[in-house]
Design an enzyme around this catalytic site. Sequence first.
Site, PDB file in Angstrom:
ATOM      1  N   THR A 217       0.776  -1.337  -0.109  1.00  0.00           N
ATOM      2  CA  THR A 217       0.251  -0.387   0.367  1.00  0.00           C
ATOM      3  C   THR A 217       1.034   1.012   0.152  1.00  0.00           C
ATOM      4  O   THR A 217       1.999   1.723   0.621  1.00  0.00           O
ATOM      5  CB  THR A 217      -0.871  -0.149   0.996  1.00  0.00           C
ATOM      6  OG1 THR A 217      -1.865  -1.009   0.837  1.00  0.00           O
ATOM      7  CG2 THR A 217      -1.612   0.992   1.687  1.00  0.00           C
ATOM      8  N   GLY A 247     -12.185  -1.663   1.467  1.00  0.00           N
ATOM      9  CA  GLY A 247     -10.825  -1.669   3.076  1.00  0.00           C
ATOM     10  C   GLY A 247     -10.741  -0.012   3.633  1.00  0.00           C
ATOM     11  O   GLY A 247     -11.478   0.580   3.845  1.00  0.00           O
ATOM     12  N   GLY A 268      -2.496  -1.964   7.026  1.00  0.00           N
ATOM     13  CA  GLY A 268      -2.408  -3.694   8.006  1.00  0.00           C
ATOM     14  C   GLY A 268      -3.500  -4.440   7.184  1.00  0.00           C
ATOM     15  O   GLY A 268      -4.201  -4.058   6.141  1.00  0.00           O
ATOM     16  N   GLY A 270      -6.945  -4.181   6.745  1.00  0.00           N
ATOM     17  CA  GLY A 270      -7.821  -3.212   7.331  1.00  0.00           C
ATOM     18  C   GLY A 270      -9.282  -3.159   7.209  1.00  0.00           C
ATOM     19  O   GLY A 270      -9.341  -2.457   8.821  1.00  0.00           O
TER      20      GLY A 270
END
Length: 346
Positions: A217, A247, A268, A270
């Site tokens: 991400t 998410g 991390g 979600g």
Amino acid sequence: MQDDTIVNFDLVLKVLLLPALVFLINTYFSSCKGKCLTVYVRGNGTKILGSSGSLKTSGFCIMSSLPFTGVMIAFFNCLGSWIKQVRELENNLYFNAGRGSVLTSNGTVEMEACIMDGNTKNCGAVSGLTTVVNAISLARLVMEKTPHIYLAFEGAEAFAREQGVETTDSSHFITPRNIERLKQAKEANKVQVDYNTRPIPKDDKTPAPSGDSQLGTVGCVAVDSFGHLAAATSTGGLVNKMVGRIGDTPVIGAGTYANKLCAVSATGQGEAIIRATVARDVAALMEYKGLSLKEAADYVIEQSAPKGTTGLIAVSATGEVTMPFNTTGMFRACATEDGHTELAIW
């Protein structure tokens, strides 16, 4: 290469961390003449094996298996340059955002992104994108060009076309590596949380013991010389996620948040981040309890978010930076204009 491939730590630093850091510094400084204080490169929480400096990766290639997030403390009047760096990472297929977004259970991409201006609390978020090249650009347009905060799926795609945002055929985002990731997840009937950790069964309500829900991400937080703050996050989500799943990334207060005290971008698992309202809780602890940025972030990571699920990057209006995580390790690096550099994992 198989899942048990061991990558030499020194090689990771030389081949990935340092070039990534140099890339961000050089491209940012060359495009922005403001007084940039610090640049950070930070990776999502990942499972690290042993203390000898080796780590277990998925093995497609060194860069594809290591998630990274960029953090910049920068002159905010160079917002265009700052957003450009997020776009660059979205265009890199080694990150789970934009070009490298992982696939849904139908073999499609559904990208999401969010941006928030802490000074005004203006924000923009998008989800369910299938053709937009840079989701972060569309999120910014939602913030600046509409009376709304959040657009999703066909409505977001239509807005992108209306605004002349660059789009492409959805096949552009379907990479061989992510096809293989989806295949493996389907064979195991799992939603893939992290390539280095145990996948989560679709009917499992408990979080994985370690790892993160997003492979690479992209996230940034920024503060200018006047103390104005901003945060941005972009992702492709989970491997083999249900079509329509949203998410934490575009959820204001969960994966992304900024106000006049701090800017936060989380990464991390979600669902765990949404339940814990991670990003907003950091700001709330500063606002209502008078905690410092570090104290607030540490409390959220250690006491609120389930262990093994969350990491975050945050900056305060005074330039304080913290990057706590409750996974085994998190890649992170920084450099300042005075020549100071730092690399860390644990």
